[in-house]
Design an enzyme around this catalytic site. Structure first.
Site, PDB file in Angstrom:
ATOM      1  N   GLY A  78       0.817  -1.201   0.000  1.00  0.00           N
ATOM      2  CA  GLY A  78       0.000   0.000   0.000  1.00  0.00           C
ATOM      3  C   GLY A  78       0.850   1.250   0.000  1.00  0.00           C
ATOM      4  N   GLY A 118       0.697   5.692   0.978  1.00  0.00           N
ATOM      5  CA  GLY A 118      -0.016   6.793   1.601  1.00  0.00           C
ATOM      6  C   GLY A 118       0.672   8.101   1.293  1.00  0.00           C
ATOM      7  N   GLY A 119       0.261   9.151   1.996  1.00  0.00           N
ATOM      8  CA  GLY A 119       0.834  10.461   1.751  1.00  0.00           C
ATOM      9  C   GLY A 119       2.286  10.566   2.163  1.00  0.00           C
ATOM     10  N   MET A 120       2.741   9.675   3.058  1.00  0.00           N
ATOM     11  CA  MET A 120       4.088   9.805   3.581  1.00  0.00           C
ATOM     12  C   MET A 120       4.996   8.654   3.169  1.00  0.00           C
ATOM     13  SD  MET A 120       5.234  10.327   7.539  1.00  0.00           S
ATOM     14  CE  MET A 120       6.955  10.390   8.025  1.00  0.00           C
ATOM     15  N   VAL A 139       4.581   0.929   1.387  1.00  0.00           N
ATOM     16  CA  VAL A 139       4.866  -0.224   2.231  1.00  0.00           C
ATOM     17  C   VAL A 139       4.948  -1.481   1.374  1.00  0.00           C
ATOM     18  CG1 VAL A 139       4.172  -1.532   4.272  1.00  0.00           C
ATOM     19  CG2 VAL A 139       3.623   0.899   4.107  1.00  0.00           C
ATOM     20  N   LYS A 156       8.583  -0.142   5.307  1.00  0.00           N
ATOM     21  CA  LYS A 156       7.987   1.167   5.025  1.00  0.00           C
ATOM     22  C   LYS A 156       9.067   2.053   4.425  1.00  0.00           C
ATOM     23  CE  LYS A 156       4.853   4.403   7.346  1.00  0.00           C
ATOM     24  NZ  LYS A 156       4.173   4.676   8.626  1.00  0.00           N
ATOM     25  N   ASP A 193      -3.714   9.677  15.799  1.00  0.00           N
ATOM     26  CA  ASP A 193      -4.330   9.361  14.500  1.00  0.00           C
ATOM     27  C   ASP A 193      -5.014   7.998  14.560  1.00  0.00           C
ATOM     28  OD1 ASP A 193      -5.062   9.930  11.906  1.00  0.00           O
ATOM     29  OD2 ASP A 193      -3.226   9.138  11.017  1.00  0.00           O
TER      30      ASP A 193
END
Length: 541
Positions: free
Chosen positions: A84, A86-88, A91, A106, A200
């Protein structure tokens, strides 16, 4: 135009170092024997044969068919597939070369290493996870870098996040939802005990493995209670880091650097609401309007979606989501204790419910799928270490996709794997023929579902503190709630919020055009004036 042919597959696999030469030679000997001593002309067939022999994965096949053979290794780990993005970070599923253990890696995008705080936050996340040791928290094993590729080696959870479970199955059974929240609360309490606040908490950051064990992950926004550098770090790099709008505690929206453990409890309460209803507490409206609703309003009664929801369970959820932290439970341990007591009572009174056949494994194998997918507004997996693995066998249904990759133009493609923009679909096209193939690919269609809200800034809700009415307390008279079961009907009166004015499409471009015309006119007038002055001077001379 250069295409990947069956003859090149062996060469590319050997260059990739995914398979040693001896094993690769034996594999191709078997393939030739199976096909009458003739190598199949279709490169996809060759890749499928190698996968059936357990030498490569589906993800490897995609990259090899694109002409890529570099970048399959990070440190002591071999990358097996993409889990997957994400914004940061992105993975990947990986395997330790010596121990053969599965790990999640990651990777921090290289683009984030410039003038911002991503690298420092990445390192802070590693520090946060390293300080924790609990069965309900994802563990971190190492943080390292390969030149300018920074990565973190973490525990791999073979399962799915709660966002995915609800999307595939629909609202969860009451006992299952309560049990998941109990485990998450225990993990969060451990973090709170060492002075760490998650900030979060949401369904996408709570993984469930195939045995039903919940793991809290993604501590990228975690805050140490004694950390005085968090606010300065955000201000220095102008990072708008707060959390996710649909699960954001009221006090965190106002000041994310001065929150306590009860902010995590609020997010966990919103997560329980999501598990029971299939949607966040406030699924509609802009980010700013949803944040204001979290400030001022209680969400609709859970029993509007599920009329048979036990009142006590509804009340527990409502108390976790109180606007004023002092009206929530004292700790996440207390949340877990209350839910465990309710689970025992519910099982005793409803013996049939105790024999629920729900399991994560069945959901992931599509044996338990609701008639419709539940859509959510703003909650995606950012750096989620789990979910249904993309490392699957090639099937006849996706052979066409791989065949399109193999037939595309590979002459302009870099041989290195892009670990930043990688997805489960083939890498983005870099030639015209690839673009056509990609457009025809079924993987190119966008999946329905919730997209994540961007990380939001308190500036999005000006005067929030002033706008918060005293009526956001759970009881109209201002008294403390006596018992969670009495609270489901409680709902604060929301203020009508005027949505921010939307910008007219094309406004910016129109302004730019006007500015250009104005500059041209001024320049022309300046030239005319200069010529006139010169002419007058010449005449006088």
């Amino acid at each position: 135009m250069t295409q990947i042919t069956a003859d090149r597959i062996q060469e590319l696999v050997e260059k990739s170092r995914l398979v040693d030469s001896e094993a690769l030679t034996k594999a191709f000997t078997k393939i030739l024997a199976k096909h009458g001593d003739i190598l199949p002309e279709d490169p996809v067939v060759v890749c499928k044969e190698l996968e059936d022999l357990g030498l490569v994965t589906r993800w490897h096949c995609e990259k090899i068919l694109q002409g890529k053979y570099k970048g399959f290794f990070l440190g002591k780990h071999k990358l097996l597939g993409h889990l997957g993005s994400g914004g940061m970070s992105s993975v990947y599923l990986a395997e330790h070369l010596g121990m053969k253990h599965k790990r999640a890696i990651k990777v921090l995008p290289k683009s984030k290493l410039g003038n911002n705080s991503y690298l420092e936050r990445f390192q802070r996340e590693a520090k946060a996870i390293a300080s924790l040791n609990h069965p309900n928290i994802v563990r971190a094993y190492d943080i390292d870098n390969d030149k300018d590729t920074h990565y973190m080696v973490m525990e791999y959870v073979d399962g799915a996040d709660m966002q995915t479970l609800v999307r595939k199955h629909g609202p969860l059974p009451y006992l299952v939802a309560a049990n998941y929240i109990v485990q998450a609360a225990r993990g969060l309490q451990h973090a709170h005990d060492v002075g760490l606040i998650h900030r979060d908490v949401k369904p996408a950051n709570l993984l469930v493995n195939r045995q039903g064990i919940v793991k809290v992950l993604d501590l990228g926004l975690a805050l140490f209670e004694d950390d005085k550098n968090d606010a300065s770090l955000t201000m220095e790099y102008n990072d708008k880091v707060l959390g996710t709008a649909d699960y954001l505690a009221p006090e965190q929206a106002i000041n994310s650097h001065n929150v306590g453990h009860k902010a995590d409890m609020y997010g966990l309460g919103c997560t329980l609401y999501f598990l029971l209803t299939g949607h966040p507490p406030f699924p509609d409206g802009s980010i700013a309007s949803r944040i204001i609703k979290h400030q001022n309003s209680m969400p609709p009664d859970i029993r509007k979606d599920r009329p048979d929801c036990p009142g006590e369970l509804d009340g527990i959820c409502v108390k976790m989501m109180q606007k004023d932290p002092k009206f929530r439970y004292a700790s996440c341990d207390q949340v877990a204790d209350v839910l465990e007591a309710w689970i025992a009572k519910y099982r005793k009174e409803n013996k049939d419910a105790a024999t629920s056949s729900f399991s994560v494994a069945d959901v992931l194998s599509d044996k338990l799928t609701a008639q419709r997918d539940v859509d959510t507004v703003s909650n995606h997996r950012e750096g989620t270490i789990g979910g249904k693995s993309s490392i699957v066998k090639l099937s006849t249904s996706d052979s066409g996709v791989l065949r399109a990759i193999a037939k595309s133009d590979a002459s302009t493609i870099d041989s290195n794997i892009d670990l930043v923009h990688d997805t489960n679909a083939p890498n983005r096209s870099k030639s015209k023929s690839q673009a056509i193939a990609r457009a025809d690919s079924p993987l190119n269609s966008k999946k329905p579902g919730g997209s994540s809200s961007p990380l939001v800034s308190p500036m999005a809700i000006p005067n929030t503190a002033k706008a918060t009415p005293p009526g956001n307390k759970p009881i109209a008279n201002g008294s403390k709630p006596a018992n969670p079961a009495q609270m489901p009907g409680t709902e604060a009166t929301p203020k009508k919020n005027v949505p921010p004015p939307s910008k007219t499409p094309g406004t910016n471009s129109t302004k730019k055009s006007s500015n250009v015309v104005l500059l041209v006119v001024i320049a022309a007038l300046t030239v005319v004036l200069f010529v006139g002055i010169v002419a007058v001077l010449l005449n006088r001379g």
